[in-house]
Enzyme design. Structure first.
Site, short mmCIF file in Angstrom:
data_model
loop_
_atom_site.label_atom_id
_atom_site.label_comp_id
_atom_site.label_asym_id
_atom_site.label_seq_id
_atom_site.Cartn_x
_atom_site.Cartn_y
_atom_site.Cartn_z
N HIS A 155 0.84 -1.21 0.00
CA HIS A 155 0.00 0.00 0.00
C HIS A 155 0.87 1.26 0.00
CE1 HIS A 155 -3.54 -2.54 1.15
NE2 HIS A 155 -2.56 -3.27 1.67
N SER A 276 16.82 22.14 -14.82
CA SER A 276 15.66 22.96 -15.17
C SER A 276 16.14 24.24 -15.82
CB SER A 276 14.86 23.27 -13.90
OG SER A 276 14.16 24.49 -14.04
N LYS A 282 17.60 22.09 -9.74
CA LYS A 282 16.89 20.87 -10.15
C LYS A 282 17.80 19.80 -10.72
CE LYS A 282 13.42 19.79 -9.75
NZ LYS A 282 12.12 19.80 -10.39
N GLU A 289 10.93 9.23 -16.38
CA GLU A 289 9.61 9.81 -16.61
C GLU A 289 9.12 9.54 -18.04
OE1 GLU A 289 11.47 13.58 -14.86
OE2 GLU A 289 9.32 13.95 -14.69
#
Ligand code: ARG
Length: 478
Positions: A155, A276, A282, A289
């Site tokens: 979970h 970024s 970043k 992704e």
């Protein structure tokens, strides 16, 4: 000259021609188409339909075209609809009238089905090699950092400690099933439709089996109608690809979380990270992704081909031309994703301290403590209840580890149990202290000593077995 022009007085509308054109996509079949044509020409020769001189000329012409395709020298003519018409026209340009004999006893319907099966067979073999490479990266990482301790979650909440190697080997199992599905699909891919003609079967007594064997097929299709209209092999291949991409996506998702500084379990190498344009701080795991998002495209490809097929009468329908963009795109996505994921794993840095620290959060040794009580004869349900209450107290008292809880607290809970053996244990301070002290991460790991469990020696053996299997794979003749 349009190759099907005899019946028509007027040229097709340019917009209609453009609408039906597939050369941009099916040019990828060129080498398979030439293989199929060479085998077909030889078959026509064996059947006495072409003279040996004609066979030699045609095969020579086709081999010449192969060199041109391989060198990127053959220009595709958009006026010629598809790869089959382009290659036949190119052959006619080079050989003259004899090229008109190539299409004897053949239709583009059995031709494209043959080409696509040859293409798919090669694609499956490349994907299999890609999956093996991906497994090598997983096993390599397991050999390097497999004894690091990870919080196993259910979970998405802390559950029980597991070894990082055990987690990586779960992905190896998934990849092995992906390979199995591709191998299974390949068996049904690898039969030859050539000789089925347009629908009824070629009008010449061709020795289909010999031609099929020349093309490396295991056999021939048994029904000409089915042979030209069957794209089950595309569905099966796409189903295997979509599921394998779903597997990669789940790993990608894990890497995205693990590399978040809040977790800090892994660091994705510079080469696999991006910054970024605005935020100088970043460090983004973009390849993970993109794998996660592109898996969606492979699922779309599977639903597209299923959707195309569901409305079709059997036999060839032009709708079937639309099988290729889906298949080609999904295979390319999968192949590239496997390579990028393997590279990302090979260069991943693991922070064992952060991982082990997180594994101690969330009272992940509670099951081990309950199992300890049960070993003394306390029914597991009663043990579960006592340990649950102990966890609640530890949480209240801000005690992070169950092994740090004062034994008196456990004795008090045992004494209040409605189980007689539990109450008896409460009177044995030595046993209670020992149970608590034994509720460690190490003990939890060691306890899972079953086939498929995370006990260290089980995982070490499983990693060695995976490595041995991959070594055998490398030794296997292609
Ligand atoms: N480009 C077509 C395809 O990919 C080839 C077969 C066309 N056959 C036909 N009868 N129009 O399906």
């Amino acid at each position: 000259m349009r190759l099907w022009g005899g019946r028509f007085a007027a040229h097709s509308d340019e917009a209609v021609a453009a609408f039906g054109r597939s050369i941009d996509v099916d040019a990828a079949l060129a080498l398979d188409d030439l293989d199929g044509s060479v085998a077909h020409v030889r078959g026509l020769g064996r059947a006495g339909i072409l003279s040996m001189a004609e066979v030699t000329t045609l095969v020579g012409g086709l081999e010449g075209l192969r060199r041109e395709v391989e060198n990127g020298e053959l220009p595709w003519d958009a006026g010629l609809e598809d790869v089959h018409l382009n290659l036949e026209a190119a052959l006619t340009e080079r050989l003259g009238d004899v090229a008109g004999k190539l299409h004897t006893g053949r239709s583009r319907n059995d031709q494209v089905a043959t080409d696509l099966r040859l293409w798919t067979r090669r694609a499956i073999d490349r994907l299999d090699a890609g999956l093996v490479g991906f497994e090598r990266a997983l096993v390599g990482l397991a050999e390097r950092d497999g004894d690091a301790v990870l919080p196993g979650t259910t979970h998405t909440q802390p559950a029980q400690p597991i070894l990082f190697g055990h987690h990586l080997l779960a992905h190896v199992e998934m990849a092995e099933r992906d390979r199995g599905r591709l191998a299974d699909a390949r068996r049904r891919v690898n039969v030859s439709p050539l000789g089925s003609g347009a629908i009824a079967g070629a009008g010449y007594s061709l020795d289909r089996a010999t031609t099929a064997a020349e093309l490396g097929f295991d056999g021939v299709t048994a029904n000409s109608i089915d042979a030209v209209g069957d794209r089950d092999f595309v569905v099966e291949t796409l189903a295997a690809v979509a599921l394998a991409m779903v597997h990669l996506s789940r790993l990608a998702e894990e890497i995205v979380w693990w590399s978040n500084p809040r977790f800090g379990f892994v660091r994705v190498a510079d080469a696999y990270s991006t910054g970024s344009s605005m935020m100088p701080n970043k460090r983004n795991p973009d390849p993970a992704e993109l794998i996660r998002s592109r898996s969606a495209g492979t699922i779309s490809a599977l639903t597209a081909i299923l959707g195309i097929l569901k409305g079709l009468p059997i036999g060839y329908q032009r709708d079937l031309q639309e099988d290729k963009p889906s298949l080609f795109g999904a295979v390319a996505t999968h192949e590239a994703s496997l390579a990028v994921m393997a590279g990302m794993l090979a260069t991943l840095t693991v922070d064992r301290i952060r991982m082990a620290d997180a594994a101690a959060d969330g009272y992940t040794t509670a099951t081990t403590l309950a199992d300890g009580l049960a070993r003394h004869g306390v029914p597991f349900r009663a043990a579960h209840h006592v340990v649950g209450a102990l966890v609640a107290q530890a949480e209240q008292a801000n005690i992070r580890l169950l092994s740090d809880v004062p034994p008196a607290a456990l004795r008090k809970l045992l004494a209040a149990s409605d189980d007689a053996i539990a109450r008896g244990l409460a009177t044995d301070p030595g046993a209670v202290a020992k149970l608590l002290a034994g509720a460690t991460i190490e003990a939890s790991l060691a306890a899972a000593d079953v086939v498929g469990g995370t006990a260290p020696q089980r995982v070490t053996a499983a990693i060695a077995a995976a490595r041995a299997r991959l070594d055998l794979e490398a030794a296997r003749p292609a």
